[in-house]
Design a protein around this motif. Structure first.
Motif, short mmCIF file in Angstrom:
data_model
loop_
_atom_site.label_atom_id
_atom_site.label_comp_id
_atom_site.label_asym_id
_atom_site.label_seq_id
_atom_site.Cartn_x
_atom_site.Cartn_y
_atom_site.Cartn_z
N ASP A 21 -2.36 -6.40 -5.28
CA ASP A 21 -2.78 -7.79 -5.40
C ASP A 21 -1.58 -8.71 -5.62
N LEU A 22 -0.64 -8.28 -6.47
CA LEU A 22 0.53 -9.10 -6.71
C LEU A 22 1.42 -9.17 -5.47
N GLN A 23 1.51 -8.08 -4.74
CA GLN A 23 2.31 -8.07 -3.52
C GLN A 23 1.75 -9.03 -2.48
N LYS A 24 0.44 -9.28 -2.57
CA LYS A 24 -0.20 -10.23 -1.64
C LYS A 24 -0.16 -11.66 -2.18
N GLY A 25 0.44 -11.82 -3.38
CA GLY A 25 0.54 -13.15 -3.96
C GLY A 25 -0.68 -13.57 -4.74
N SER A 26 -1.57 -12.65 -5.06
CA SER A 26 -2.79 -12.95 -5.81
C SER A 26 -2.58 -12.59 -7.28
N LEU A 27 -2.64 -13.61 -8.13
CA LEU A 27 -2.46 -13.39 -9.57
C LEU A 27 -3.81 -13.10 -10.22
N PRO A 28 -3.84 -12.22 -11.21
CA PRO A 28 -5.11 -11.92 -11.89
C PRO A 28 -5.57 -13.08 -12.74
N ASP A 29 -6.90 -13.21 -12.88
CA ASP A 29 -7.46 -14.25 -13.73
C ASP A 29 -7.24 -13.88 -15.19
N LEU A 64 13.44 -3.41 -16.12
CA LEU A 64 13.38 -3.93 -14.76
C LEU A 64 13.00 -2.82 -13.77
N LEU A 65 13.49 -1.61 -14.02
CA LEU A 65 13.10 -0.48 -13.18
C LEU A 65 11.62 -0.17 -13.33
N VAL A 66 11.13 -0.27 -14.57
CA VAL A 66 9.70 -0.04 -14.82
C VAL A 66 8.87 -1.12 -14.13
N LEU A 67 9.32 -2.37 -14.23
CA LEU A 67 8.62 -3.48 -13.58
C LEU A 67 8.55 -3.27 -12.07
N GLN A 68 9.65 -2.82 -11.50
CA GLN A 68 9.67 -2.58 -10.06
C GLN A 68 8.67 -1.50 -9.67
N THR A 69 8.57 -0.48 -10.52
CA THR A 69 7.66 0.63 -10.24
C THR A 69 6.20 0.18 -10.28
N ILE A 70 5.82 -0.55 -11.33
CA ILE A 70 4.42 -0.95 -11.43
C ILE A 70 4.08 -2.08 -10.45
N TYR A 71 5.08 -2.88 -10.10
CA TYR A 71 4.84 -3.90 -9.07
C TYR A 71 4.56 -3.23 -7.73
N GLY A 72 5.24 -2.12 -7.48
CA GLY A 72 4.99 -1.39 -6.24
C GLY A 72 3.58 -0.84 -6.16
N GLY A 73 2.92 -0.66 -7.32
CA GLY A 73 1.55 -0.18 -7.32
C GLY A 73 0.53 -1.28 -7.48
N SER A 74 0.97 -2.53 -7.45
CA SER A 74 0.07 -3.68 -7.61
C SER A 74 -0.08 -4.39 -6.27
#
Length: 252
Positions: free
Chosen positions: A233-241, A221-231
């Motif tokens: 597109d995901l923070q803007k609600g845009s999911l990758p195709d 979960l800590l790793v997920l939080q870290t990589i989410y912070g660098g994404s």
């Protein structure tokens, strides 16, 4: 677990000058007979840290190359990381909580699937098609293909990278290896000689299962939080195709 009688050793006989297993009077607490040795813990912890460093390097490569599909590979590596945390937790509790093995098996299988999907997305983004699975398809000139590959290699210009990594942020190979070794040794000795002093690790009740679940899920979960912070597109609600745009079209 009983040691090797031929060599005159028992379950926790000190070896390698005490580096492989400290003498009981030094430890100060009795270990169960199935406690892992120091070298075995080193193998377990080193693979965990190597996997995390690999995720970091893959993420950096995505930034440098400009191909964001490589970030998908990092996300695909998460289930395998959960599986490794489950393996560690199973041994931390002296192999006494069976459901952890089931969780490890599930995340190993699921991780193989997510890695395959991530790798396929990278391949498709580079022009790969299903026709490449057929060794008899096309029948193209191998000499021409080799010439094209050599031309592409000769045209490579590091200055044209999407986002070159600043020199101050780059870690040399020896320093990276030293960091992995240091982390591995610290966590190995803390785990092996710290767990005998905590009774929770030698129990199998509901409380032990709750702590085990925390150990399995908290690091990922800590790793997920870290990589989410660098994404962004995901923070803007845009999911990758799932399949990149222009899949199958080779770049000129």
């Amino acid at each position: 677990a009983v040691g090797v009688p031929l060599l005159g050793s028992t379950a926790h006989t000190p070896f390698l000058g005490g580096l492989g297993a400290l003498p009981p009077d030094v430890v100060g607490a009795a270990e169960p007979v199935n406690a892992l040795s120091v070298p075995t813990w080193i193998v377990h912890w080193s693979t965990v840290f190597e996997w995390l460093f690999a995720m970091t390097l893959v993420w950096q490569y995505a930034e440098v190359s400009g191909n964001q599909r490589w970030k998908g590979l990092v996300w695909g590596m998460i289930p395998s990381h959960i599986s490794s945390c489950a393996a560690l937790t199973f041994h931390i509790f002296y192999n006494q909580i069976p459901w952890i093995l089931t969780a490890q098996a599930f995340f190993t299988c699921f991780g193989n699937f997510t890695l395959a999907v991530a790798a396929a997305r990278i391949a498709v983004s580079n022009g790969w098609t299903l026709d490449n699975l057929n060794p008899f398809a096309g029948g193209g000139d191998k000499t021409e293909e080799k010439a094209e590959a050599e031309e592409e290699e000769s045209d490579f210009d590091p200055a044209k990278l999407a986002a070159p990594v600043p020199a101050e942020k780059m870690l040399s190979g020896p320093l990276l290896a030293a960091e992995v070794l240091a982390l591995t040794l610290v966590f190995t000795y803390i785990t092996k000689y710290g767990e005998p002093f905590l009774s929770i690790f030698q129990s199998t009740g509901v409380e032990a299962s709750a702590v085990a679940a925390f150990f399995v899920l908290a690091p990922p979960l800590l790793v997920l939080q870290t990589i989410y912070g660098g994404s962004s597109d995901l923070q803007k609600g845009s999911l990758p195709d799932l399949v990149p745009a222009g899949a199958g079209e080779r770049k000129p």
